[in-house]
Design a protein around this motif. Structure first.
Motif, PDB file in Angstrom:
ATOM      1  N   VAL A 160     -86.160 -21.192  15.746  1.00 51.71           N
ATOM      2  CA  VAL A 160     -86.383 -20.194  15.373  1.00 51.71           C
ATOM      3  C   VAL A 160     -86.145 -19.150  14.433  1.00 51.71           C
ATOM      4  O   VAL A 160     -84.703 -19.550  14.372  1.00 51.71           O
ATOM      5  CB  VAL A 160     -86.027 -19.149  17.138  1.00 51.71           C
ATOM      6  CG1 VAL A 160     -85.931 -17.772  16.986  1.00 51.71           C
ATOM      7  CG2 VAL A 160     -86.701 -19.791  18.046  1.00 51.71           C
ATOM      8  N   THR A 161     -86.686 -18.817  13.915  1.00 50.80           N
ATOM      9  CA  THR A 161     -86.467 -17.854  12.338  1.00 50.80           C
ATOM     10  C   THR A 161     -87.247 -16.215  13.000  1.00 50.80           C
ATOM     11  O   THR A 161     -87.947 -16.434  13.346  1.00 50.80           O
ATOM     12  CB  THR A 161     -87.233 -18.392  11.104  1.00 50.80           C
ATOM     13  OG1 THR A 161     -86.175 -19.815  11.440  1.00 50.80           O
ATOM     14  CG2 THR A 161     -86.590 -17.823   9.818  1.00 50.80           C
ATOM     15  N   PHE A 162     -86.486 -15.550  12.873  1.00 45.50           N
ATOM     16  CA  PHE A 162     -86.884 -14.530  12.639  1.00 45.50           C
ATOM     17  C   PHE A 162     -86.170 -13.439  11.727  1.00 45.50           C
ATOM     18  O   PHE A 162     -85.452 -13.413  11.074  1.00 45.50           O
ATOM     19  CB  PHE A 162     -85.657 -13.386  14.328  1.00 45.50           C
ATOM     20  CG  PHE A 162     -86.796 -11.701  14.492  1.00 45.50           C
ATOM     21  CD1 PHE A 162     -87.643 -11.857  14.517  1.00 45.50           C
ATOM     22  CD2 PHE A 162     -85.390 -11.134  14.798  1.00 45.50           C
ATOM     23  CE1 PHE A 162     -88.259 -10.302  14.799  1.00 45.50           C
ATOM     24  CE2 PHE A 162     -86.112 -10.100  14.762  1.00 45.50           C
ATOM     25  CZ  PHE A 162     -86.554  -9.428  14.444  1.00 45.50           C
ATOM     26  N   ARG A 163     -87.234 -12.371  11.753  1.00 45.72           N
ATOM     27  CA  ARG A 163     -87.144 -11.495  10.184  1.00 45.72           C
ATOM     28  C   ARG A 163     -88.125 -10.153  10.546  1.00 45.72           C
ATOM     29  O   ARG A 163     -88.535 -10.188  11.448  1.00 45.72           O
ATOM     30  CB  ARG A 163     -88.053 -11.835   8.477  1.00 45.72           C
ATOM     31  CG  ARG A 163     -87.713 -12.856   8.134  1.00 45.72           C
ATOM     32  CD  ARG A 163     -88.409 -13.111   7.245  1.00 45.72           C
ATOM     33  NE  ARG A 163     -88.231 -14.615   6.640  1.00 45.72           N
ATOM     34  CZ  ARG A 163     -88.277 -15.824   6.120  1.00 45.72           C
ATOM     35  NH1 ARG A 163     -88.684 -15.775   7.783  1.00 45.72           N
ATOM     36  NH2 ARG A 163     -87.535 -16.667   6.132  1.00 45.72           N
ATOM     37  N   TYR A 164     -86.924  -8.959  10.657  1.00 48.25           N
ATOM     38  CA  TYR A 164     -87.260  -7.698  11.423  1.00 48.25           C
ATOM     39  C   TYR A 164     -88.202  -6.882  10.460  1.00 48.25           C
ATOM     40  O   TYR A 164     -90.007  -6.667  10.554  1.00 48.25           O
ATOM     41  CB  TYR A 164     -86.583  -6.594  11.542  1.00 48.25           C
ATOM     42  CG  TYR A 164     -85.314  -6.799  12.620  1.00 48.25           C
ATOM     43  CD1 TYR A 164     -86.217  -6.198  13.498  1.00 48.25           C
ATOM     44  CD2 TYR A 164     -84.041  -6.802  12.742  1.00 48.25           C
ATOM     45  CE1 TYR A 164     -85.274  -6.295  14.741  1.00 48.25           C
ATOM     46  CE2 TYR A 164     -83.645  -6.992  13.431  1.00 48.25           C
ATOM     47  CZ  TYR A 164     -83.717  -6.541  15.198  1.00 48.25           C
ATOM     48  OH  TYR A 164     -82.853  -7.126  15.930  1.00 48.25           O
ATOM     49  N   VAL A 195     -91.481 -13.421  17.354  1.00 46.67           N
ATOM     50  CA  VAL A 195     -90.286 -14.698  16.155  1.00 46.67           C
ATOM     51  C   VAL A 195     -91.657 -14.743  15.116  1.00 46.67           C
ATOM     52  O   VAL A 195     -92.138 -14.813  14.691  1.00 46.67           O
ATOM     53  CB  VAL A 195     -90.183 -15.943  16.947  1.00 46.67           C
ATOM     54  CG1 VAL A 195     -89.451 -16.699  18.117  1.00 46.67           C
ATOM     55  CG2 VAL A 195     -91.280 -16.714  17.193  1.00 46.67           C
ATOM     56  N   SER A 196     -90.398 -15.054  14.085  1.00 50.76           N
ATOM     57  CA  SER A 196     -91.308 -15.003  12.810  1.00 50.76           C
ATOM     58  C   SER A 196     -91.650 -16.645  12.780  1.00 50.76           C
ATOM     59  O   SER A 196     -92.333 -17.168  12.039  1.00 50.76           O
ATOM     60  CB  SER A 196     -90.423 -14.870  11.253  1.00 50.76           C
ATOM     61  OG  SER A 196     -89.998 -13.583  11.606  1.00 50.76           O
ATOM     62  N   GLU A 197     -90.537 -17.853  12.996  1.00 53.32           N
ATOM     63  CA  GLU A 197     -91.288 -18.387  12.808  1.00 53.32           C
ATOM     64  C   GLU A 197     -90.516 -19.490  14.204  1.00 53.32           C
ATOM     65  O   GLU A 197     -89.449 -18.902  14.448  1.00 53.32           O
ATOM     66  CB  GLU A 197     -90.562 -19.768  11.292  1.00 53.32           C
ATOM     67  CG  GLU A 197     -91.120 -19.161  10.317  1.00 53.32           C
ATOM     68  CD  GLU A 197     -90.008 -19.959   9.178  1.00 53.32           C
ATOM     69  OE1 GLU A 197     -89.530 -20.719   9.019  1.00 53.32           O
ATOM     70  OE2 GLU A 197     -90.275 -18.883   8.552  1.00 53.32           O
ATOM     71  N   GLY A 198     -91.357 -20.833  14.191  1.00 52.55           N
ATOM     72  CA  GLY A 198     -90.510 -21.764  15.468  1.00 52.55           C
ATOM     73  C   GLY A 198     -90.925 -20.736  17.268  1.00 52.55           C
ATOM     74  O   GLY A 198     -92.116 -20.018  16.667  1.00 52.55           O
ATOM     75  N   ALA A 199     -90.365 -21.107  18.143  1.00 52.16           N
ATOM     76  CA  ALA A 199     -90.865 -20.456  19.158  1.00 52.16           C
ATOM     77  C   ALA A 199     -89.768 -20.787  20.353  1.00 52.16           C
ATOM     78  O   ALA A 199     -88.997 -20.477  20.563  1.00 52.16           O
ATOM     79  CB  ALA A 199     -92.199 -21.153  19.963  1.00 52.16           C
ATOM     80  N   VAL A 200     -89.914 -19.632  20.709  1.00 59.98           N
ATOM     81  CA  VAL A 200     -89.170 -19.281  22.060  1.00 59.98           C
ATOM     82  C   VAL A 200     -90.261 -19.588  23.685  1.00 59.98           C
ATOM     83  O   VAL A 200     -90.754 -18.790  23.716  1.00 59.98           O
ATOM     84  CB  VAL A 200     -89.026 -17.844  22.749  1.00 59.98           C
ATOM     85  CG1 VAL A 200     -87.820 -17.411  23.829  1.00 59.98           C
ATOM     86  CG2 VAL A 200     -87.511 -17.437  21.108  1.00 59.98           C
ATOM     87  N   LEU A 201     -89.323 -20.405  24.439  1.00 48.61           N
ATOM     88  CA  LEU A 201     -89.434 -20.535  25.270  1.00 48.61           C
ATOM     89  C   LEU A 201     -88.759 -20.530  27.020  1.00 48.61           C
ATOM     90  O   LEU A 201     -87.653 -20.435  27.044  1.00 48.61           O
ATOM     91  CB  LEU A 201     -89.882 -22.490  25.445  1.00 48.61           C
ATOM     92  CG  LEU A 201     -91.353 -23.388  24.972  1.00 48.61           C
ATOM     93  CD1 LEU A 201     -90.554 -23.458  23.506  1.00 48.61           C
ATOM     94  CD2 LEU A 201     -91.224 -24.559  25.183  1.00 48.61           C
TER      95      LEU A 201
END
Length: 582
Positions: A337-341, A386-392
Motif C-alpha cells: 500500500v502506497t497512499f498520497r492525500y 489507496v494510491s497504489e496496492g490494496a487493502v483487504l
C-alpha cells in the motif's frame, strides 16, 4: 450551471410557470388603463358625455382589479417557487456533502460550505424570484408601452427610443462596475464565517489566553472588508436614481413641449398626450427595474457558481457495480500500500506498507507525530482510497464492498471525539439505533463509562450539550468508545482515544476488550507504550514506513526506535516523540 440549478426546481415547476403568466396579465391590464384614461378625457370630459365617463370608469375599475389580482397571485406563486427552489438547493447540497469522502471535504472549508448553504442560497432565492417576476414584467411592460406609444403617435414615441438607448448604455456601465465589486464580496463572507466559527468553537481557548480583544479585531476587520465592498458597490448603484430621474424628466419636458405644439396644430389630443406621459413613466421604470435585475443576477452568478461547485462535486469513493454485502471476518491485509492525500505529490504519506493481520488480533500502532498512524487505519474503512496496492478486509479488497456494509463492520473512535446534543442514551444509539437500554449499559461497562454515568442525577438520561461540553475529555472518550462498541463491529479502531483516560482505566478498558470481544480485530493507536505492550502485535511507523512489526518482546529486542521510546517512558523522561522516532 443552468442545468444543475434547474434540476432543483422539481415540484415547483407549476409555481415557476404560473408566476410569469400572472405577471404578463398584470402588465397587459396596466397597459390598457392609460388608453381608457385617454378615452375618458377625449370622449367623455371634452365631449361632455357623462355616460361614457361612467362606462369607461367602471371598466377601469374592473381592469385595475384584474391587475391587482394578477399581481397578488404572481407574488404568491413567485414567493413559493423561489422559497422552494432555495429549500431544494440547500437539501441537495447537504445531501451531496454527506456523500463526500474525506478528500472531497478537504477541498472546501467549513466556513465556505456554511456561506454556500446560507448567504449564497439566499442570493439565488432572491434572484430567482426577480427572474420570475421582474425579468418578465420589466421587458413585457417596456415592449407593450413602446407599442402603445407608437400606436398613439409614432413621431412623439421616437423620443422614447433616444431615451432608452441613452439610459440603457448608462445602466449597462453601472451594472458592470457594480458586478465587479459584488464578485469580491463572497470570499470575504467566508472569512467572516471562519472568524465566527473559530471563535465560538474555541471560546475556552480564547478566554484561557485572554485573546478576546484579538478575536474582536479579527472579526471587525472581516466585517469591515465586507462593508467596504458593499459601500463601493452601492456607491456605483446610487447613480441609478439620478440618471433615471434626469432621463424621465427630460422625456416629460420633451413630450410636453412637442405634444403641446401638436395639440395646438390639431394632430394630437389632450388624452393622447396624457397616455404618452404615462407610458413614459412605464418605460423608464421598466428600464430601472431591468437594471436592478441585472445587478442582482450579476451578483447571484458568483453565488450560483459556488453552489454548483458543491452540487457537481462527486465523491471519489463510490460503490462498485456489483458490491459485496457481507464481510467474512475482521482480518486485514495491507498489500504493498502506497497512499498520497494529493495525487500529484511526489512524497507519499504511506510508502509500500505490507501487513497481514488475523481476525480477532489486537494490534498496537505506535509512531511519532506525523508518522501516518491515522492515515493507515483510515484506509481500512475506506475513508480514503489507496494510491497504489490494496487493502483487504475479510479477504476482499475494500473497494469491492458496499460502503455502508464495510463501515458498519468497522467502528472508529477518532482522536477528536464528537458527542451530539441529546441524552447519553441518544448519543450511544448512534452506534445502533435499535440498541436496548441493557445493551447500552453493557457497552458502557466495557468502556468503563458506567463509573461516572451512575453518579449523574439523571443517569443515562443525562443531557449532553452540543460537542459534549458538559463532560470531561476522559468521559467523552469513554462514551465514544461505548458508542462504537454498540455497532458490534468486526474491526474496532481506537485512534488515540484513551489519551485523556488515566492509566488504570486504560488497562481496565483493554482487559474488557480482551475478555468480552475476543473475535473483534482491535487497532489501538497510542503514544504510550503501556497502552499497546499487551497487544498481540505492534506496528511501529516512522514517516509513513513500517519500521517494525511484532510483539512487545520482539520489538524490544530488535527495533531501536521502539526500545529507545520504551526506555524513555519507563524511566519517566518522555513520550514517543522524544525517543528514537524523533
Amino acid at each position: 450551471m443552468l442545468k444543475t440549478l434547474g434540476a432543483q426546481i422539481k415540484e415547483f415547476k407549476k409555481d415557476s410557470f404560473l408566476t410569469p403568466v400572472f405577471m404578463i396579465l398584470e402588465v397587459l391590464m396596466e397597459t390598457i388603463i392609460p388608453l381608457m384614461m385617454a378615452s375618458i378625457i377625449d370622449n367623455g370630459v371634452e365631449a361632455g358625455d357623462i355616460h361614457h365617463i361612467y362606462v369607461m370608469g367602471g371598466c377601469m375599475v374592473i381592469v385595475a382589479c384584474i391587475s391587482l389580482f394578477a399581481g397578488t397571485m404572481g407574488g404568491k406563486y413567485g414567493a413559493r417557487a423561489s422559497a422552494g427552489f432555495a429549500r431544494n438547493l440547500r437539501k441537495a447540497m447537504y445531501e451531496n456533502i454527506q456523500t463526500f469522502s474525506f478528500s472531497n471535504i478537504d477541498k472546501f472549508s467549513t466556513a465556505g460550505l456554511v456561506t454556500r448553504l446560507t448567504t449564497d442560497v439566499t442570493n439565488l432565492q432572491n434572484a430567482y424570484q426577480m427572474l420570475l417576476r421582474m425579468c418578465v414584467r420589466a421587458p413585457i411592460s417596456l415592449i407593450c408601452a413602446m407599442i402603445m406609444a407608437f400606436f398613439i403617435n409614432a413621431r412623439l414615441a421616437s423620443v422614447y427610443l433616444i431615451a432608452v438607448i441613452v439610459l440603457g448604455m448608462i445602466l449597462a456601465i453601472i451594472t458592470v462596475r457594480a458586478h465587479h465589486y459584488f464578485m469580491e464580496v463572497f470570499p470575504k463572507y467566508d472569512d467572516l464565517n471562519a472568524s465566527v466559527q473559530e471563535n465560538v468553537s474555541a471560546i475556552r481557548v480564547v478566554k484561557a489566553y485572554v485573546r478576546e480583544d484579538y478575536e474582536k479585531k479579527k472579526f471587525t476587520q472581516a466585517s469591515k472588508n465586507i462593508y467596504n465592498m458593499f459601500v463601493k458597490a452601492e456607491g456605483v448603484l446610487a447613480f441609478n436614481s439620478p440618471v433615471m430621474q434626469i432621463v424621465v424628466y427630460s422625456c416629460i419636458i420633451a413630450l410636453s413641449w412637442l405634444g403641446a405644439k401638436m395639440i395646438v396644430a390639431g394632430s394630437l389630443t389632450t388624452g393622447e398626450l396624457m397616455s404618452l406621459l404615462t407610458y413614459c413613466m412605464n418605460i423608464m421604470m421598466s428600464l430601472m427595474m431591468l437594471s436592478m435585475v441585472f445587478v442582482m443576477l450579476a451578483m447571484s452568478i458568483a453565488s450560483a457558481e459556488r453552489i454548483c461547485e458543491v452540487l457537481n462535486e462527486k465523491s471519489d469513493i463510490t460503490n462498485p457495480e456489483n458490491p459485496v454485502y457481507e464481510v467474512a471476518d475482521g482480518s486485514v491485509t495491507f498489500d504493498h500500500v502506497t497512499f498520497r492525500y494529493n495525487k500529484t505529490s511526489d512524497k507519499p504519506i504511506l510508502d509500500d506498507v505490507n501487513l497481514s493481520i488475523r481476525s480477532g488480533e489486537t494490534i498496537g500502532v505506535i509512531g511519532g507525530t506525523g508518522s501516518s498512524k491515522s492515515s493507515l487505519v483510515n484506509l481500512i474503512s475506506r475513508l480514503y482510497d489507496v494510491s497504489e496496492g490494496a487493502v483487504l478486509v475479510g479477504g476482499k479488497d475494500v473497494r469491492s464492498y458496499d460502503l455502508d456494509t464495510l463501515r458498519d463492520e468497522v467502528s472508529v473512535v477518532l482522536q477528536n471525539n464528537v458527542l451530539f446534543s441529546g441524552t447519553i442514551y441518544e448519543n450511544l444509539r448512534w452506534g445502533d439505533k435499535n440498541a436496548t437500554d441493557e445493551e447500552c449499559r453493557h457497552a458502557c461497562r466495557l468502556a468503563c463509562a458506567d463509573e461516572f454515568i451512575d453518579r449523574f442525577p439523571d443517569g443515562y438520561n443525562t443531557y449532553i450539550e452540543q460537542g459534549g461540553t458538559n463532560v470531561s475529555g476522559g468521559q467523552k472518550q469513554r462514551l465514544c468508545i461505548a458508542r462504537a462498541l454498540l455497532k458490534k463491529p468486526k474491526i474496532l479502531i481506537l485512534d488515540d482515544s484513551t489519551s485523556a483516560v488515566d492509566t488504570a482505566t486504560d488497562a481496565k478498558i483493554r482487559k474488557a476488550f480482551a475478555e468480552e470481544i475476543p473475535d473483534t480485530t482491535k487497532f489501538i493507536i497510542a503514544q504510550r507504550i503501556s497502552s499497546v505492550q499487551n497487544a498481540d502485535r505492534i506496528i511501529v511507523l516512522d514517516n509513513g514506513v513500517v519500521n517494525g512489526f511484532g510483539t512487545h518482546e520482539e520489538l524490544l529486542a530488535s527495533n531501536d526506535i521502539y526500545r529507545d521510546v520504551y526506555e524513555s517512558q519507563t524511566s519517566g523522561s518522555g513520550d514517543f516523540d522524544e525517543g528514537g522516532a524523533a
